[in-house]
Design a protein around this motif. Sequence first.
Motif, PDB file in Angstrom:
ATOM      1  N   GLN A   1       0.826  -1.198   0.000  1.00 51.24           N
ATOM      2  CA  GLN A   1       0.000   0.000   0.000  1.00 51.24           C
ATOM      3  C   GLN A   1       0.866   1.257   0.000  1.00 51.24           C
ATOM      4  N   SER A   2       1.905   1.255   0.823  1.00 48.97           N
ATOM      5  CA  SER A   2       2.796   2.408   0.880  1.00 48.97           C
ATOM      6  C   SER A   2       3.454   2.660  -0.460  1.00 48.97           C
ATOM      7  N   ALA A   3       3.876   1.573  -1.128  1.00 50.68           N
ATOM      8  CA  ALA A   3       4.501   1.726  -2.438  1.00 50.68           C
ATOM      9  C   ALA A   3       3.516   2.283  -3.448  1.00 50.68           C
ATOM     10  N   LEU A   4       2.283   1.776  -3.420  1.00 52.14           N
ATOM     11  CA  LEU A   4       1.270   2.257  -4.359  1.00 52.14           C
ATOM     12  C   LEU A   4       0.966   3.727  -4.120  1.00 52.14           C
ATOM     13  N   PHE A   5       0.773   4.081  -2.858  1.00 48.77           N
ATOM     14  CA  PHE A   5       0.407   5.454  -2.531  1.00 48.77           C
ATOM     15  C   PHE A   5       1.550   6.423  -2.820  1.00 48.77           C
ATOM     16  N   GLU A   6       2.751   6.079  -2.375  1.00 50.03           N
ATOM     17  CA  GLU A   6       3.865   7.000  -2.521  1.00 50.03           C
ATOM     18  C   GLU A   6       4.440   6.989  -3.936  1.00 50.03           C
TER      19      GLU A   6
ATOM     20  N   GLU B   1      -8.832  -4.968   4.439  1.00 49.29           N
ATOM     21  CA  GLU B   1      -9.096  -3.566   4.730  1.00 49.29           C
ATOM     22  C   GLU B   1      -7.823  -2.778   4.996  1.00 49.29           C
ATOM     23  N   GLU B   2      -6.828  -3.425   5.643  1.00 46.63           N
ATOM     24  CA  GLU B   2      -5.607  -2.688   5.983  1.00 46.63           C
ATOM     25  C   GLU B   2      -4.801  -2.332   4.733  1.00 46.63           C
ATOM     26  N   GLU B   3      -5.097  -2.972   3.591  1.00 48.14           N
ATOM     27  CA  GLU B   3      -4.373  -2.664   2.369  1.00 48.14           C
ATOM     28  C   GLU B   3      -5.045  -1.550   1.572  1.00 48.14           C
ATOM     29  N   THR B   4      -6.145  -1.037   2.045  1.00 56.67           N
ATOM     30  CA  THR B   4      -6.865   0.008   1.314  1.00 56.67           C
ATOM     31  C   THR B   4      -7.274   1.115   2.283  1.00 56.67           C
ATOM     32  N   ASP B   5      -6.325   1.620   3.018  1.00 56.86           N
ATOM     33  CA  ASP B   5      -6.567   2.635   4.038  1.00 56.86           C
ATOM     34  C   ASP B   5      -6.814   3.991   3.367  1.00 56.86           C
ATOM     35  N   LEU B   6      -8.056   4.494   3.469  1.00 56.65           N
ATOM     36  CA  LEU B   6      -8.443   5.736   2.805  1.00 56.65           C
ATOM     37  C   LEU B   6      -7.651   6.919   3.339  1.00 56.65           C
ATOM     38  N   THR B   7      -7.385   6.954   4.643  1.00 50.10           N
ATOM     39  CA  THR B   7      -6.653   8.073   5.235  1.00 50.10           C
ATOM     40  C   THR B   7      -5.244   8.173   4.649  1.00 50.10           C
ATOM     41  N   LYS B   8      -4.551   7.048   4.511  1.00 52.04           N
ATOM     42  CA  LYS B   8      -3.204   7.058   3.944  1.00 52.04           C
ATOM     43  C   LYS B   8      -3.235   7.485   2.483  1.00 52.04           C
TER      44      LYS B   8
ATOM     45  N   MET C   1      12.054  -6.058   0.396  1.00 55.20           N
ATOM     46  CA  MET C   1      11.978  -5.793  -1.035  1.00 55.20           C
ATOM     47  C   MET C   1      11.383  -4.419  -1.301  1.00 55.20           C
ATOM     48  N   GLU C   2      11.992  -3.712  -2.226  1.00 58.28           N
ATOM     49  CA  GLU C   2      11.451  -2.455  -2.703  1.00 58.28           C
ATOM     50  C   GLU C   2      10.747  -2.684  -4.037  1.00 58.28           C
ATOM     51  N   TYR C   3       9.917  -1.730  -4.418  1.00 57.99           N
ATOM     52  CA  TYR C   3       9.155  -1.841  -5.660  1.00 57.99           C
ATOM     53  C   TYR C   3       9.738  -0.937  -6.731  1.00 57.99           C
TER      54      TYR C   3
END
Length: 364
Positions: free
Chosen positions: A195-200, A224-231, A348-350
Amino acid sequence: MAHPPKIAKLCLDLQCYIRMYSRPGDKLPAERVLCKIMGVSSRTLGTAMRRLVDERLIIRNTRGSFVCDAISRAGEDDPLTLLLPCPDFSFNKDTTSALSNQQMIRGALAAAKKYRRRVITIPVTDSNNPDDINPTQLARIDAGSMVMFQSRWYEPLFPFFRERRCRLAFLNCGWDTPEMFPDNDCILVTERNYQSALFEQGIAWLSDAGASRILFAVNAGLPEEETDLTKFEDALKRHGVKGKLMFWSRNWNFQQCTEWLKHLHAKEKFDGLLLYSDPLGYYDPELDFYEMTGLPTGLPLLISESGLVNQPRIGRHAAVIHTQWSRYSREAAEFLLSGRHGKEFVTMEYKIEPASQYQGIGFK
């Protein structure tokens, strides 16, 4: 005759020690030295050594104890064993799983070429069901063998790996994995939060590509934790763009997904799309994603690893955010083949690359 657990464990420890530090014909250290290395009494060591003699792994005479040929496979000829879920793993409907296994093989082969060693693959079931693992496929894996595998799908084999003291490369593991293998040499590779990789990375890439109103389309079946709207909203603010998070039903087929995207594009007027998870499954090359969604090919489009990448025009116009399985598999294989000891941890990094590089050959 069955041996007490303490003796059985000591025998495996001795085999592992011999495989790592000796060759056929080598004389073992004096038994008083082995007692200190193994932390056992001379009586206990003697019992274990007699078992190794019975199994024709060592020879004992008045000159000392010597290694037999039967235990020599941990030398230069010892292969790196890759476990696969089933013989036709590459046709698995879960595209990400199939691709990651392909990349694991590529990475391991690159490392094996460097160290002049063999790689073998073992499919452990014929059904792709971990409950059907066939133990006879593991007959050639013994004390100190080098084994590489992905995910906790193989969890039924973990006690076997512990008992044999296998040297492990565990890809896509969890943070609690070290507790599962307290006595094994292993390299543990875990994914950075996707999620962090997708968002950032994803939102940054779309913004740099000119998008100012982004749609993040997500499979509703994801945790649900992979689609956190706030982040998601925080990431949009950091990059100065607007966006919306929307879900499609996990039961939809490709046509239903594309119709949904077509409707959303007409309604939301988004100018950048981040598509998370596989809406395609078994893809039909005759279906055209752009034609069915009505999206312009110039619209910045970033997709996760999925069968969608095989769409011809996707390869020419989109990008993929992906885990670098081949790179990290090569590094994990080098840990085993170089003979390093202890535990190493890697996150692992993306990476974002044109989808065209994914078609046919996969990512490096």
